[in-house]
Design a protein around this motif. Structure first.
Motif, PDB file in Angstrom:
ATOM      1  N   ASN A 215       0.836  -1.214   0.000  1.00  0.00           N
ATOM      2  CA  ASN A 215       0.000   0.000   0.000  1.00  0.00           C
ATOM      3  C   ASN A 215       0.868   1.261   0.000  1.00  0.00           C
ATOM      4  N   ILE A 216       1.918   1.233   0.845  1.00  0.00           N
ATOM      5  CA  ILE A 216       2.830   2.384   0.905  1.00  0.00           C
ATOM      6  C   ILE A 216       3.557   2.557  -0.427  1.00  0.00           C
ATOM      7  N   ALA A 217       4.005   1.428  -0.990  1.00  0.00           N
ATOM      8  CA  ALA A 217       4.773   1.480  -2.241  1.00  0.00           C
ATOM      9  C   ALA A 217       3.935   2.033  -3.390  1.00  0.00           C
ATOM     10  N   ILE A 218       2.685   1.558  -3.519  1.00  0.00           N
ATOM     11  CA  ILE A 218       1.834   2.024  -4.619  1.00  0.00           C
ATOM     12  C   ILE A 218       1.457   3.485  -4.405  1.00  0.00           C
ATOM     13  N   TYR A 219       1.293   3.901  -3.160  1.00  0.00           N
ATOM     14  CA  TYR A 219       0.991   5.309  -2.864  1.00  0.00           C
ATOM     15  C   TYR A 219       2.141   6.203  -3.325  1.00  0.00           C
ATOM     16  N   ASP A 220       3.387   5.760  -3.040  1.00  0.00           N
ATOM     17  CA  ASP A 220       4.555   6.534  -3.458  1.00  0.00           C
ATOM     18  C   ASP A 220       4.634   6.645  -4.976  1.00  0.00           C
ATOM     19  N   VAL A 221       4.294   5.562  -5.669  1.00  0.00           N
ATOM     20  CA  VAL A 221       4.318   5.570  -7.136  1.00  0.00           C
ATOM     21  C   VAL A 221       3.292   6.565  -7.682  1.00  0.00           C
ATOM     22  N   VAL A 222       2.077   6.521  -7.135  1.00  0.00           N
ATOM     23  CA  VAL A 222       1.016   7.420  -7.597  1.00  0.00           C
ATOM     24  C   VAL A 222       1.404   8.877  -7.342  1.00  0.00           C
ATOM     25  N   CYS A 223       1.954   9.167  -6.152  1.00  0.00           N
ATOM     26  CA  CYS A 223       2.375  10.534  -5.834  1.00  0.00           C
ATOM     27  C   CYS A 223       3.452  11.009  -6.799  1.00  0.00           C
ATOM     28  N   ASP A 224       4.380  10.124  -7.140  1.00  0.00           N
ATOM     29  CA  ASP A 224       5.448  10.476  -8.066  1.00  0.00           C
ATOM     30  C   ASP A 224       4.884  10.784  -9.455  1.00  0.00           C
ATOM     31  N   ILE A 225       3.929   9.976  -9.889  1.00  0.00           N
ATOM     32  CA  ILE A 225       3.313  10.178 -11.202  1.00  0.00           C
ATOM     33  C   ILE A 225       2.538  11.495 -11.238  1.00  0.00           C
ATOM     34  N   LEU A 226       1.885  11.842 -10.124  1.00  0.00           N
ATOM     35  CA  LEU A 226       1.029  13.032 -10.096  1.00  0.00           C
ATOM     36  C   LEU A 226       1.793  14.324  -9.829  1.00  0.00           C
ATOM     37  N   ASN A 227       3.109  14.233  -9.742  1.00  0.00           N
ATOM     38  CA  ASN A 227       3.909  15.444  -9.497  1.00  0.00           C
ATOM     39  C   ASN A 227       3.664  16.520 -10.548  1.00  0.00           C
ATOM     40  N   ASP A 228       3.452  16.081 -11.800  1.00  0.00           N
ATOM     41  CA  ASP A 228       3.215  17.051 -12.874  1.00  0.00           C
ATOM     42  C   ASP A 228       1.727  17.223 -13.179  1.00  0.00           C
ATOM     43  N   ASN A 229       0.874  16.639 -12.298  1.00  0.00           N
ATOM     44  CA  ASN A 229      -0.586  16.732 -12.452  1.00  0.00           C
ATOM     45  C   ASN A 229      -1.087  16.126 -13.762  1.00  0.00           C
ATOM     46  N   VAL A 230      -0.311  15.196 -14.294  1.00  0.00           N
ATOM     47  CA  VAL A 230      -0.695  14.525 -15.544  1.00  0.00           C
ATOM     48  C   VAL A 230      -0.392  13.035 -15.403  1.00  0.00           C
ATOM     49  N   VAL A 231      -1.321  12.200 -15.900  1.00  0.00           N
ATOM     50  CA  VAL A 231      -1.080  10.757 -15.990  1.00  0.00           C
ATOM     51  C   VAL A 231      -1.129  10.395 -17.470  1.00  0.00           C
ATOM     52  N   THR A 232       0.043  10.101 -18.031  1.00  0.00           N
ATOM     53  CA  THR A 232       0.101   9.761 -19.450  1.00  0.00           C
ATOM     54  C   THR A 232      -0.415   8.342 -19.677  1.00  0.00           C
ATOM     55  N   GLU A 233      -0.603   7.992 -20.936  1.00  0.00           N
ATOM     56  CA  GLU A 233      -1.073   6.641 -21.256  1.00  0.00           C
ATOM     57  C   GLU A 233      -0.069   5.596 -20.793  1.00  0.00           C
ATOM     58  N   ASP A 234       1.239   5.882 -20.952  1.00  0.00           N
ATOM     59  CA  ASP A 234       2.270   4.935 -20.507  1.00  0.00           C
ATOM     60  C   ASP A 234       2.256   4.782 -18.986  1.00  0.00           C
ATOM     61  N   GLU A 235       2.065   5.892 -18.273  1.00  0.00           N
ATOM     62  CA  GLU A 235       2.003   5.828 -16.808  1.00  0.00           C
ATOM     63  C   GLU A 235       0.760   5.066 -16.346  1.00  0.00           C
ATOM     64  N   GLU A 236      -0.357   5.281 -17.048  1.00  0.00           N
ATOM     65  CA  GLU A 236      -1.582   4.551 -16.707  1.00  0.00           C
ATOM     66  C   GLU A 236      -1.391   3.048 -16.931  1.00  0.00           C
TER      67      GLU A 236
END
Length: 376
Positions: A215-236
């Motif tokens: 849970n902690i690991a996936i939360y960190d990944v999501v926060c890192d992805i959302l740093n630029d307020n964008v989720v690209t198709e590759d990130e999704e």
């Protein structure tokens, strides 16, 4: 038909039980005896007038051992077995000397040696075992420092082949899974080899701890992805693959899936012309959903606490935002100075208002994206 053989010899205060499975000994007084059966298990028994009991002193727990030898230091059972053997040996010696029977003296010496050798042998085995575990623990620490997790799997396979108890393996691997999962998710993907290592390490972790760390690991990944307020198709795509592999709680999985769906809508909206969902009095409406209006106060440990003060609907038009919560509140787009998300709560800063308006929505990021596009 199975054949069995059993005979009991009484020599002084010692009873020798001969059976097909071996030789057992017992000693004591009428109504209470301590003995060792043919399999080396100690027991006590006793009783009078038709009421009898028998209790094995060895634990019934099924514990893995190294090469079928116990790896813990001398237990009470070990000491009792040794004392029992020495007591029986002394009884045989006294009876042998008094009756001048050399075979009893020989038996007593044999039992005495066994009673002395057993605890010494056990301590030697324990010392050797602890030395081996210390060496393995040092090796695992070095491999973690070098990020060589494939060799850690080899070490685990070695420990399993040596029948080292799982409790000891868990101690040796303390903290390894946490460090590995943090390293693996730095690139936001899990390869087949990495997944195999996750599966091996997971065998020696409590399930609730696996869920917690994931849970902690996936939360960190999501926060890192959302740093630029964008989720690209590759990130999704990467997030979806991680979700299919990692064991996480249903609550966390739902939250991540909602985030993916929300940012997918944002991506689609930003890549195309904003389309109205309805028109009211000639003014296009681009968004409508349920909303909670909240109040905020400082709680314990400097954390903020939010209380719901109203529930209603938010509608976003081309020129203004309308909150329909126990009455209408229209806010002009030009009066919206800033929008942000904190703790999952939408903070709406409005001109001439001292405090922000706190809103709870299923799609806070999507609301910000729509308003931002309208204000451009």
């Amino acid at each position: 038909m199975s054949l069995s053989y059993r005979k009991s010899l009484k020599i002084g205060g010692v009873r020798i039980n001969l059976s097909k499975s071996g030789i057992g000994f017992s000693t004591g007084i009428k109504g209470f005896r301590v003995g060792v059966n043919s399999r080396g298990k100690t027991y006590i028994s006793g009783g009078r007038n038709g009421f009898y009991f028998r209790e094995n002193l060895h634990s019934n727990k099924n514990v893995n051992t190294t090469k079928n030898e116990q790896t813990s230091i001398l237990s009470a059972d070990d000491m009792l077995l040794s004392i029992c053997l020495i007591t029986i040996a002394l009884s045989c010696l006294i009876i042998g000397i008094l009756s001048l029977k050399s075979f009893l003296i020989g038996i007593s010496l044999f039992l005495f040696l066994i009673g002395i050798i057993l605890p010494i042998r056990k301590m030697i085995i324990y010392k050797h075992f602890t030395k081996k575990i210390k060496k393995i623990t040092t090796e695992v620490k070095t491999l973690v420092d070098n990020s060589d997790y494939n060799k850690i799997v080899d070490v685990i396979n070695f420990m399993e082949s040596e029948h080292i108890p799982s409790e000891i393996i868990v101690e040796v691997l303390d903290g390894v899974y946490r460090k590995f999962i943090e390293q693996v998710l730095k690139d936001k993907r899990i390869t087949t080899d990495e997944n195999n290592i996750i599966n091996v390490l997971s065998r020696y972790m409590p399930e609730d701890e696996i869920f917690r760390l994931n849970n902690i690991a996936i939360y960190d990944v999501v926060c890192d992805i959302l740093n630029d307020n964008v989720v690209t198709e590759d990130e999704e795509k990467a997030l979806t693959e991680i979700l299919s592999i990692l064991k996480i709680t249903d609550e966390k999985r739902d939250a991540v899936n909602k985030t993916i769906a929300e940012y997918r809508k944002i991506r689609e909206m930003q890549n195309s012309k904003l389309q109205p969902i309805s028109v009211s009095n000639g003014i296009p409406c681009y968004y409508k959903s349920n909303i909670d209006v909240l109040s905020r106060k400082k709680g314990k440990y400097s954390y903020y606490e939010y209380d719901t003060i109203g529930r209603g609907v938010i509608e976003i038009y081309s020129d203004f935002l309308e909150l329909i919560v126990e009455g209408d509140k229209k806010i002009k787009m030009n009066d919206i100075l800033d929008l942000s998300i904190s703790d999952g709560i939408l903070h709406l800063i409005v001109r001439n208002r001292k405090t922000p308006i706190y809103l709870k929505s299923q799609e806070p990021a999507y609301i910000i994206a729509i308003i931002s596009k309208i204000k451009v």
